[in-house]
Design an enzyme around this catalytic site. Structure first.
Site, PDB file in Angstrom:
ATOM      1  N   ASP A   8      -6.894 -14.407  -1.606  1.00 33.69           N
ATOM      2  CA  ASP A   8      -7.189 -12.982  -1.749  1.00 33.69           C
ATOM      3  C   ASP A   8      -5.974 -12.194  -1.276  1.00 33.69           C
ATOM      4  O   ASP A   8      -5.520 -12.369  -0.143  1.00 33.69           O
ATOM      5  CB  ASP A   8      -8.410 -12.603  -0.903  1.00 33.69           C
ATOM      6  CG  ASP A   8      -9.703 -13.170  -1.472  1.00 33.69           C
ATOM      7  OD1 ASP A   8      -9.646 -13.787  -2.554  1.00 33.69           O
ATOM      8  OD2 ASP A   8     -10.757 -13.002  -0.841  1.00 33.69           O
ATOM      9  N   ASP A 129     -20.765  -9.824  -8.596  1.00 35.40           N
ATOM     10  CA  ASP A 129     -20.808  -9.745  -7.131  1.00 35.40           C
ATOM     11  C   ASP A 129     -22.056  -8.966  -6.737  1.00 35.40           C
ATOM     12  O   ASP A 129     -22.161  -7.770  -7.029  1.00 35.40           O
ATOM     13  CB  ASP A 129     -19.553  -9.045  -6.603  1.00 35.40           C
ATOM     14  CG  ASP A 129     -18.278  -9.687  -7.131  1.00 35.40           C
ATOM     15  OD1 ASP A 129     -18.277 -10.912  -7.320  1.00 35.40           O
ATOM     16  OD2 ASP A 129     -17.285  -8.960  -7.354  1.00 35.40           O
TER      17      ASP A 129
END
Length: 248
Positions: A8, A129
């Site tokens: 990330d 998500d």
């Protein structure tokens, strides 16, 4: 079953967040390309990368770091974060990204996802998500009124390569994967589903290799790898053994 190590990116560094909160970022490596090489050397066969800044801004923000990763490794890369138009999709694919992940635009502009999947078969994934069962967008800053299944069903006939399902409540906190919700989604769809959010230990990998998890295409692991709770060699050995057993 593919185990995807995660990188990330925030301001050019390799970080992990808690519940997707940018103010709760832990820097694990200031050289994402070096981290990618480490994952490749450990034996991982596919890398998962997210441009966190891009997820919030709606456009690529960590292109330099992504470019360095692509140049550093030979294994395929799937990339998400700030991919909301065809120009961005095709720009990344031309640079060598194997699969782009579309999240916010899958909620706001489904026709774009369908067109991208039509133009680039097998190279478009959808990021789903979920927070309390509803899909979050714009870097998880806003929650929509759509469920994960609503989004999945929307693209059943679109040629999408995979759905990457993340339980936000478990992301970055090592609580274990939400197998119940993830398997329910996988069993309701024909699109391959990849589990994300909360993978904490070798026990989670073992759970992924149980017969009822065969519906899953893989899982993403982040913090557990970085802080040593998950041993890469042990996890990959289990997966190899399971594959050999299934072939035999």
């Amino acid at each position: 079953m593919i185990l995807f190590p995660a990188i990330d990116l925030k301001e050019g560094e390799c970080v992990r967040l808690i519940h997707g909160d940018m103010s709760q970022a832990t820097v694990f490596n200031d050289d994402p390309a070096a981290q990618a090489r480490t994952f490749e050397q450990q034996g991982f066969e596919y890398l998962h990368v997210v441009d966190l800044d891009g997820a919030f801004s709606g456009k690529p923000e960590n292109a330099r770091a992504v470019d360095a990763i692509l140049q550093a490794i030979d294994i395929p890369v799937q990339l998400g974060g700030g991919i909301r138009d065809m120009r961005t999709v095709e720009g990344w694919l031309e640079k060598g990204v194997s699969r782009t992940i579309i999240g916010t635009a899958a909620v706001k502009d489904p026709s774009f996802v369908r067109e991208a999947a039509r133009r680039h078969p097998g190279r478009i994934a959808v990021g789903v998500d979920a927070r309390d069962g509803f899909v979050a967008v714009e870097g998880w800053a806003r929650v929509s009124q759509l469920s994960a299944l609503d989004i999945g069903k929307r693209f059943e006939d679109a040629g999408v390569a995979a759905i990457i399902y993340t339980d936000i409540s478990r992301d970055g906190v090592l609580k274990g994967l939400n197998m119940e919700a993830t398997l329910a989604l996988a069993n309701a769809l024909t699109i391959p589903v990849i589990a994300s959010g909360g993978l904490a230990s070798i026990d989670d990998v073992k759970r992924l290799l149980e017969p009822d998890s065969a519906a899953l295409a893989g899982a993403i692991t982040g913090r557990a790898l970085y802080d040593g709770r998950l041993d890469a060699a042990e996890a990959l050995a289990l997966i190899r053994a399971a594959r050999e057993k299934s072939v035999a």
